[in-house]
Design an enzyme around this catalytic site. Sequence first.
Site, PDB file in Angstrom:
ATOM      1  N   GLU A 239      31.096  89.565  25.382  1.00  0.00           N
ATOM      2  CA  GLU A 239      31.344  88.296  26.085  1.00  0.00           C
ATOM      3  C   GLU A 239      30.004  87.839  26.624  1.00  0.00           C
ATOM      4  O   GLU A 239      29.441  88.476  27.503  1.00  0.00           O
ATOM      5  CB  GLU A 239      32.382  88.502  27.194  1.00  0.00           C
ATOM      6  CG  GLU A 239      33.048  87.212  27.596  1.00  0.00           C
ATOM      7  CD  GLU A 239      32.543  86.678  28.903  1.00  0.00           C
ATOM      8  OE1 GLU A 239      31.517  85.943  28.877  1.00  0.00           O
ATOM      9  OE2 GLU A 239      33.146  87.000  29.942  1.00  0.00           O
ATOM     10  N   CYS A 273      29.927  82.850  33.649  1.00  0.00           N
ATOM     11  CA  CYS A 273      29.723  82.402  32.272  1.00  0.00           C
ATOM     12  C   CYS A 273      30.665  81.249  31.945  1.00  0.00           C
ATOM     13  O   CYS A 273      30.374  80.437  31.093  1.00  0.00           O
ATOM     14  CB  CYS A 273      29.917  83.561  31.305  1.00  0.00           C
ATOM     15  SG  CYS A 273      31.376  84.513  31.671  1.00  0.00           S
TER      16      CYS A 273
END
Length: 511
Positions: A239, A273
């Site tokens: 990720e 993020c």
Amino acid sequence: MTASIDTPTGINVYCPGDGRLVGTVTDMGAAAIGDVCTQLRSAQPAWEEMGPAGRATWLLRWLDWLLDNEQRLLEMVQSETGKSWADASMEMAVAIDVINYFAKNAEKFLADRVVKPAGIANSVRRLRVQVRPYPLVGLITPWNGPLGGPMMDVVGALVAGAAVVSKPSEVTPLTWAEVTRGWRDEVEAPPVLACVTGAAAAGAAVVDNADMVMFTGSVRTGRAIAVRCAERLIPCSLELGGKDPMIVLADADLERASSAAVWGSMTNAGQACISVERVYVEAPVYDTFVSLVTEKAAGLRQGMDAPGSFSCDIGAMVTASQADIVQRQVDDAVAKGARLLLGGSMKPGGRFFEPTVLVDVDHSMACMREETFGPTVAIMAVRDEDEAIALANDSEYGLSSSVWTRDPRKAQRLARRIEAGSVSVNNALVATFQLPIPMGGWKNSGVGTRFGGARGVLKYCREQSVVEERFALKSEPLWYPVGPVKSRLIAKAARMLGAHDWRRRLGRPGR
Ligand code: ADP
């Protein structure tokens, strides 16, 4: 005298809010990490043997301990990150949700799958798929969520029956070291979870020892880890970064959308993020939207508020290098013609970057192309839906996104056209925390997903197909000896059963 490779040295951790030293961890060498992994491996078979219900019980005991120590742990989170108390508290909320969800569903997610055989010839067999964990999962995490970050992934791996060697960021290792100590020493859970500390070399040692790697962090490091995993022929799930677009159409609820733009870009001081980084607004509502966002961002209270006080909205930048990136992007945008409506620089004292609103930006500017990871929101006017989509997709990233409109059909249409792993409609960031659906990045934002119901556990497992014979005859038609009569009969039967018309079934020549 130079230290030998495995002479442990210390890594000091400083509070970004006030600069004080808050702790020290060992910079572990590869040999020490290898020893930890050997111990984890020897404890793993009993953990797997215990079954999902037994493992879930330990996770729930761990949750009890986390809650009993909430204040102390969140103070630790706050002191190593400089977060506002509200942002720190979110991390416990993540732990609660993830542990409860996977503990509750553990047995169901890991149940054997009985499958109907395909084809008449196979109807004499029983098919079953069972899963077995990768014995040792390596978990490497960044600095933006010292508790919530590793929690998002460690629970699925433990529920699966894997042992986990976890390495928190060297910038914020204290909370995770304490939480894993709690698992071992306070909860007295089986020794299948360990925290190893250190920087890149320690992370590399984790990758070299694990059977599967779950990584969250930068694209650069993610790529290096993927390469190493490929060499070792082990899987990894990555990720990585994001540059998440928010598309606001003219018919959107601007009050709600502007609040979401501010919260979505500034929560955790923008160090997420999945934070909103680019906002594309249809021209007719651009000015109204911009003034709403600016007014709301101007009202944010910034600082590291007292534990439990919930009196600040936004905290510090965790690292000086990230603060420099944010400053460089703001300066670049202004130099290229963007208007700075709010903030734009560091405040004196502590590492606090002011809530920042940039408008009239375009894609020549770094703030619209590179990940910012700071408390800034960059807003751009667009002609229409098509331009919004073209710009939203003009990115190397594709993590999450949001669309804002009162028309559900338009929302559906836009969602299908966005190149991102998730889309929130009339909300920001929420798609990430829906545990029954997958969260993952497209393009440079990653490989694989987390959560996603059963997949959040099964990703840590290898599938094992078991085929059982219902009737064990003395021999099978395909076994030796080969002979013309038997083999022709088999070939004819295959044709008879597999062809879709009589000419082919009977093997007649084509016209
Ligand atoms: P950031 O510094 O922005 O958090 P990184 O991707 O550099 O992003 O770091 C994320 C995590 O990866 C940290 O725990 C870091 O120590 C670790 N790490 C850095 N380099 C490597 C590497 N080459 N191999 C494995 N882990 C690494």
